[in-house]
Design a protein around this motif. Structure first.
Motif, PDB file in Angstrom:
ATOM      1  N   ALA A   1     -19.937  19.856 -29.663  1.00 45.14           N
ATOM      2  CA  ALA A   1     -18.853  20.540 -30.367  1.00 45.14           C
ATOM      3  C   ALA A   1     -17.605  20.635 -29.498  1.00 45.14           C
ATOM      4  CB  ALA A   1     -19.308  21.939 -30.795  1.00 45.14           C
ATOM      5  N   ALA A   2     -17.777  20.952 -28.214  1.00 43.50           N
ATOM      6  CA  ALA A   2     -16.627  21.065 -27.325  1.00 43.50           C
ATOM      7  C   ALA A   2     -15.979  19.716 -27.077  1.00 43.50           C
ATOM      8  CB  ALA A   2     -17.056  21.694 -25.997  1.00 43.50           C
ATOM      9  N   SER A   3     -16.753  18.644 -27.092  1.00 41.89           N
ATOM     10  CA  SER A   3     -16.208  17.301 -26.893  1.00 41.89           C
ATOM     11  C   SER A   3     -15.441  16.826 -28.122  1.00 41.89           C
ATOM     12  CB  SER A   3     -17.342  16.314 -26.582  1.00 41.89           C
ATOM     13  OG  SER A   3     -18.059  16.707 -25.434  1.00 41.89           O
ATOM     14  N   ALA A   4     -15.791  17.381 -29.278  1.00 37.53           N
ATOM     15  CA  ALA A   4     -15.180  16.917 -30.523  1.00 37.53           C
ATOM     16  C   ALA A   4     -13.851  17.595 -30.824  1.00 37.53           C
ATOM     17  CB  ALA A   4     -16.155  17.162 -31.681  1.00 37.53           C
ATOM     18  N   ALA A   5     -13.653  18.816 -30.342  1.00 36.81           N
ATOM     19  CA  ALA A   5     -12.421  19.547 -30.665  1.00 36.81           C
ATOM     20  C   ALA A   5     -12.026  20.416 -29.483  1.00 36.81           C
ATOM     21  CB  ALA A   5     -12.629  20.414 -31.909  1.00 36.81           C
ATOM     22  N   PRO A   6     -10.723  20.528 -29.201  1.00 38.72           N
ATOM     23  CA  PRO A   6     -10.272  21.344 -28.061  1.00 38.72           C
ATOM     24  C   PRO A   6     -10.624  22.811 -28.242  1.00 38.72           C
ATOM     25  CG  PRO A   6      -8.460  20.067 -29.007  1.00 38.72           C
ATOM     26  CD  PRO A   6      -9.605  19.907 -29.922  1.00 38.72           C
ATOM     27  N   VAL A   7     -10.719  23.512 -27.117  1.00 38.45           N
ATOM     28  CA  VAL A   7     -10.962  24.949 -27.137  1.00 38.45           C
ATOM     29  C   VAL A   7      -9.716  25.656 -26.601  1.00 38.45           C
ATOM     30  CG1 VAL A   7     -13.455  24.715 -26.881  1.00 38.45           C
ATOM     31  CG2 VAL A   7     -12.013  24.896 -24.836  1.00 38.45           C
ATOM     32  N   ASP A   8      -9.671  26.960 -26.770  1.00 37.84           N
ATOM     33  CA  ASP A   8      -8.556  27.722 -26.204  1.00 37.84           C
ATOM     34  C   ASP A   8      -8.687  27.845 -24.690  1.00 37.84           C
ATOM     35  OD1 ASP A   8      -7.243  28.363 -28.669  1.00 37.84           O
ATOM     36  OD2 ASP A   8      -8.811  29.845 -29.060  1.00 37.84           O
ATOM     37  N   LEU A   9      -9.925  28.074 -24.242  1.00 39.37           N
ATOM     38  CA  LEU A   9     -10.131  28.378 -22.832  1.00 39.37           C
ATOM     39  C   LEU A   9     -11.426  27.766 -22.332  1.00 39.37           C
ATOM     40  CD1 LEU A   9      -9.218  30.127 -20.325  1.00 39.37           C
ATOM     41  CD2 LEU A   9     -10.709  31.928 -21.233  1.00 39.37           C
ATOM     42  N   VAL A  10     -11.357  27.092 -21.200  1.00 39.46           N
ATOM     43  CA  VAL A  10     -12.549  26.674 -20.458  1.00 39.46           C
ATOM     44  C   VAL A  10     -12.685  27.585 -19.250  1.00 39.46           C
ATOM     45  CG1 VAL A  10     -13.578  24.877 -18.999  1.00 39.46           C
ATOM     46  CG2 VAL A  10     -12.524  24.257 -21.182  1.00 39.46           C
ATOM     47  N   VAL A  11     -13.869  28.154 -19.063  1.00 42.05           N
ATOM     48  CA  VAL A  11     -14.177  28.937 -17.869  1.00 42.05           C
ATOM     49  C   VAL A  11     -15.168  28.143 -17.045  1.00 42.05           C
ATOM     50  CG1 VAL A  11     -15.090  31.089 -16.943  1.00 42.05           C
ATOM     51  CG2 VAL A  11     -13.806  31.113 -19.089  1.00 42.05           C
ATOM     52  N   ILE A  12     -14.810  27.875 -15.793  1.00 43.25           N
ATOM     53  CA  ILE A  12     -15.676  27.113 -14.901  1.00 43.25           C
ATOM     54  C   ILE A  12     -16.429  28.085 -14.009  1.00 43.25           C
ATOM     55  CG2 ILE A  12     -15.794  25.233 -13.226  1.00 43.25           C
ATOM     56  CD1 ILE A  12     -12.946  24.460 -14.046  1.00 43.25           C
ATOM     57  N   GLY A  13     -17.759  28.051 -14.092  1.00 42.97           N
ATOM     58  CA  GLY A  13     -18.586  28.906 -13.244  1.00 42.97           C
ATOM     59  C   GLY A  13     -19.310  29.974 -14.036  1.00 42.97           C
ATOM     60  N   ALA A  14     -20.654  29.901 -14.067  1.00 39.00           N
ATOM     61  CA  ALA A  14     -21.455  30.887 -14.808  1.00 39.00           C
ATOM     62  C   ALA A  14     -22.124  31.868 -13.867  1.00 39.00           C
ATOM     63  CB  ALA A  14     -22.487  30.190 -15.693  1.00 39.00           C
ATOM     64  N   GLY A  15     -21.394  32.264 -12.797  1.00 40.91           N
ATOM     65  CA  GLY A  15     -21.769  33.470 -12.077  1.00 40.91           C
ATOM     66  C   GLY A  15     -21.286  34.658 -12.877  1.00 40.91           C
ATOM     67  N   VAL A  16     -21.429  35.866 -12.324  1.00 38.89           N
ATOM     68  CA  VAL A  16     -21.120  37.045 -13.127  1.00 38.89           C
ATOM     69  C   VAL A  16     -19.643  37.118 -13.485  1.00 38.89           C
ATOM     70  CG1 VAL A  16     -20.725  38.637 -11.181  1.00 38.89           C
ATOM     71  CG2 VAL A  16     -21.604  39.501 -13.369  1.00 38.89           C
ATOM     72  N   THR A  17     -18.738  36.675 -12.607  1.00 36.77           N
ATOM     73  CA  THR A  17     -17.314  36.767 -12.923  1.00 36.77           C
ATOM     74  C   THR A  17     -16.931  35.778 -14.018  1.00 36.77           C
ATOM     75  OG1 THR A  17     -16.883  37.412 -10.631  1.00 36.77           O
ATOM     76  CG2 THR A  17     -14.989  36.745 -11.960  1.00 36.77           C
ATOM     77  N   GLY A  18     -17.409  34.550 -13.916  1.00 40.36           N
ATOM     78  CA  GLY A  18     -17.130  33.567 -14.957  1.00 40.36           C
ATOM     79  C   GLY A  18     -17.739  33.964 -16.281  1.00 40.36           C
ATOM     80  N   ALA A  19     -18.983  34.453 -16.249  1.00 41.48           N
ATOM     81  CA  ALA A  19     -19.631  34.916 -17.475  1.00 41.48           C
ATOM     82  C   ALA A  19     -18.845  36.068 -18.082  1.00 41.48           C
ATOM     83  CB  ALA A  19     -21.062  35.344 -17.176  1.00 41.48           C
ATOM     84  N   GLY A  20     -18.389  36.992 -17.212  1.00 39.48           N
ATOM     85  CA  GLY A  20     -17.590  38.106 -17.704  1.00 39.48           C
ATOM     86  C   GLY A  20     -16.277  37.660 -18.314  1.00 39.48           C
ATOM     87  N   ALA A  21     -15.644  36.643 -17.708  1.00 41.87           N
ATOM     88  CA  ALA A  21     -14.380  36.134 -18.251  1.00 41.87           C
ATOM     89  C   ALA A  21     -14.586  35.478 -19.610  1.00 41.87           C
ATOM     90  CB  ALA A  21     -13.756  35.143 -17.268  1.00 41.87           C
ATOM     91  N   ALA A  22     -15.686  34.723 -19.751  1.00 39.50           N
ATOM     92  CA  ALA A  22     -15.971  34.080 -21.040  1.00 39.50           C
ATOM     93  C   ALA A  22     -16.187  35.122 -22.129  1.00 39.50           C
ATOM     94  CB  ALA A  22     -17.201  33.182 -20.901  1.00 39.50           C
ATOM     95  N   LEU A  23     -16.958  36.167 -21.824  1.00 40.75           N
ATOM     96  CA  LEU A  23     -17.190  37.227 -22.805  1.00 40.75           C
ATOM     97  C   LEU A  23     -15.897  37.968 -23.118  1.00 40.75           C
ATOM     98  CD1 LEU A  23     -19.018  39.015 -24.515  1.00 40.75           C
ATOM     99  CD2 LEU A  23     -19.576  40.320 -22.445  1.00 40.75           C
ATOM    100  N   ASP A  24     -15.115  38.265 -22.096  1.00 39.49           N
ATOM    101  CA  ASP A  24     -13.845  38.967 -22.294  1.00 39.49           C
ATOM    102  C   ASP A  24     -12.932  38.186 -23.222  1.00 39.49           C
ATOM    103  OD1 ASP A  24     -10.912  39.482 -21.573  1.00 39.49           O
ATOM    104  OD2 ASP A  24     -11.900  41.134 -20.528  1.00 39.49           O
ATOM    105  N   ALA A  25     -12.790  36.890 -22.970  1.00 38.89           N
ATOM    106  CA  ALA A  25     -11.908  36.064 -23.796  1.00 38.89           C
ATOM    107  C   ALA A  25     -12.410  35.977 -25.226  1.00 38.89           C
ATOM    108  CB  ALA A  25     -11.783  34.670 -23.189  1.00 38.89           C
ATOM    109  N   ALA A  26     -13.728  35.921 -25.392  1.00 40.24           N
ATOM    110  CA  ALA A  26     -14.285  35.847 -26.746  1.00 40.24           C
ATOM    111  C   ALA A  26     -13.998  37.117 -27.527  1.00 40.24           C
ATOM    112  CB  ALA A  26     -15.788  35.588 -26.674  1.00 40.24           C
TER     113      ALA A  26
END
Length: 581
Positions: A32-57
């Motif tokens: 799905a991500a390869s087929a259409a652009p997203v608003d935000l890519v977060v690199i890194g699934a440590g706690v800060t990256g995970a937190g940023a992804a949830l925050d943006a969502a």
């Protein structure tokens, strides 16, 4: 009145659970991500990256969270496993950091993840009869005052020498004159980070692990997306994005350089922790005490004792930091300064080392960790890329909010973060299952203590485990030699928790690699055989997973093996001051 835990029937509803992470979900999200652009890519699934992804969502953005390895594979699974304000930072007059961390600690305990964030008492032993009690007591009082608004923790308590001995039977009453008790919160860092990632997935975030960023897509000077390499297939995928957040911790400077900028560097600081047998200490409280150059902390953790930490500059490989014999001896020696019954090498079940990313400007010549910043920093550049680095695990949510604020500002997004009132996966219906341990123990034929640990690990998602055991009754059995875990948890790890390798299961979804004296080597074949059908492994792949796990355990336990082959020697003090996690 608490209702009994009722399992959800397995089937289409389970397959459609948006919080479940597994190979099928990964394939769908990558496509799905390869087929259409997203608003935000977060690199890194440590706690800060995970937190940023949830925050943006929570702000209504379409988000992709990508990770080169497993969820929490780096620092976020190798911390001190405590939500805390950082009592020692008061001595450095960093009141702002302490106040923020205490507010976040209390938020975890009351709202965000009360099933896994538990108040725990710590005692500071006093060794000087006159000046130390008012000096330390003033700091603990301020610590309590910062926590008044949250109201999640009991207040301080003072002990005489006799009272402290009654609280901590292991204490050396000839060395101490009393003590002061305060509270912080224990947690499981790897499972907490997992809960943040699953919560993000439940809010629509696409999650793709084992997919390192190998290139940035550029529109002139503007970062316009990333190129991922799928580790499993070797294929590359171009992902368009309006903005990118770099939350890769100790690799943050390297990722920024890949994007064409070079405005900072990261100095890793190595922290080592030991897991001790439950009977190693006789105490009703954790201990925080002065070490030869910093502090030593022993805390109760899921029935064991966790002791840390060292803090020294690390110049080796970032992917696999390891403890050395001197690290182990340093921790034991400093803890034993306060104990009448000494802790020995035979009391050590496991050991792990983690790297904390300390930020320094390019050209800084700091030669010790104490000279480097422990606050987090949001760094812009090149255009379209925002980097978040440094900070404390406890304040991950504020770090994530600051990073997303900076990243979306050029996009005209004004909706604020919604994470302060959002319970994580496992916490949404916690009140309904919190007191169900006795019924759970009877239903699964396990001890009440094991049922309590099950609830702490999974919260209200224990219902998913019950559904598995109803569909496959054999999964209700306890693991051989590790009765605190159910076989169902191993299957759930690969069906719903994103585990893709044997190491993922034994090191991060469970902690059997440090809880068992042999590093779970004897149990590993059973675990591999159990999860293999769910991951589609061939016999050859199963053997390869076992060999990879054996190599990891041999490397991580080399220090313990070296210690058992030589007499005890005084350990040299670790450099710098402790990396607060």
């Amino acid at each position: 009145m608490t209702e009994p835990v009722r399992p959800r029937a397995p089937g289409a509803e389970e397959a459609a659970d948006p919080t479940w992470l597994n190979p099928a979900q990964r394939s769908r999200d990558l496509a799905a991500a390869s087929a259409a652009p997203v608003d935000l890519v977060v690199i890194g699934a440590g706690v800060t990256g995970a937190g940023a992804a949830l925050d943006a969502a929570t702000r209504g953005l379409a988000v992709l969270l990508v990770e080169a390895g497993d969820i929490a594979v780096g620092t976020s699974s190798r911390s001190g496993k405590t939500f805390h304000g950082g009592l020692r930072y008061l001595e450095q007059l960093n009141f702002r950091l302490v106040a923020h961390a205490i507010a976040e600690r209390d938020l975890m305990v009351k709202t965000l993840c009360p099933h896994m964030a538990r108040p725990e008492a710590f005692v500071y032993p006093l060794t000087h009869p006159w000046w130390e009690r008012p000096y330390v007591g003033a700091g603990v009082l301020l610590y309590d005052l910062f926590g008044l608004k949250g109201g999640a923790m009991p207040r301080q308590r003072h002990f005489s020498r006799k009272g402290l001995k009654a609280c901590i039977a292991s204490i050396d009453a000839q060395r101490v004159v009393g003590g002061i008790q305060y509270y912080d919160a224990l947690m499981d860092d790897a499972r907490h980070t997992l809960a943040v990632v699953r919560s993000a997935a439940g809010h629509g975030v696409k999650v793709v692990t084992r997919a390192p960023v190998v290139e940035f897509i550029k529109d002139g000077a503007q970062v316009a997306g990333v190129v991922l390499r799928d580790t499993w297939s070797g294929s590359q995928h171009r992902i368009g994005a309006r903005a990118v957040i770099n939350a890769t911790g100790i690799w943050a400077d390297e990722v920024q350089q890949l994007a064409g900028a070079n405005s900072f560097s990261v100095q890793p600081a190595k922290g080592v922790h030991l897991l001790l047998r439950p009977e190693a200490l006789q105490s009703d409280s954790g201990i925080l005490a002065r070490a030869t150059d910093s502090v030593i902390i022993a805390r109760r953790w899921y029935g064991y004792w966790l002791v840390g930490t060292t803090d020294s500059l690390w110049s080796g490989g970032k992917a696999q930091p390891v403890a050395e014999a001197a690290d182990v001896d340093y921790l034991l020696d400093n803890l034993n300064r306060y104990l009448a019954r000494k802790v020995g090498r035979a009391d050590v079940l496991g050991v792990y080392a983690g790297l904390r990313p300390l930020l320094k400007p390019v050209g800084d010549n700091a030669d010790s960790t104490s000279a480097l910043s422990r606050d987090h920093a949001v760094i812009a550049g090149p255009p379209g890329l925002t980097t978040i680095v440094g900070g404390k695990y406890t304040t991950y949510r504020r770090m994530a909010r600051d990073a997303v604020d900076a990243a979306v500002r050029p996009l005209g997004v004004s909706r604020p973060s919604g994470t302060a009132t959002l319970p994580l996966v496992g916490a949404g219906q916690w009140a309904a299952v919190r007191d169900s341990g006795a019924a759970l123990a009877q239903r699964l034929r396990i001890t009440p203590a094991a049922a309590g640990l099950l609830l702490q690990r999974h919260g209200d998602r224990v219902r998913d485990l019950l559904a598995l055991t109803e569909a496959q009754p054999e999964l209700a059995r306890a693991l051989p030699g590790a009765a605190q875990y159910l076989a169902a948890e191993l299957v759930y790890a690969v069906q719903a928790e994103g585990a893709q390798t044997l190491i993922d299961v034994l090191v991060r979804r469970t902690h059997l690699s440090i809880e068992l004296a042999d590093g779970a080597l004897a149990l590993a074949p059973f675990v591999a055989e159990l999860i293999a059908p769910h991951l589609g492994w061939s016999a050859q792949r199963e053997q390869a997973e076992l060999h990879a796990y054996e190599r990891l355990i041999q490397r991580e336990r080399a220090a313990l093996q070296a210690l058992h082959s030589q007499p005890p020697t005084p350990a040299a003090p670790a450099a710098g001051t402790p990396a607060t996690r």
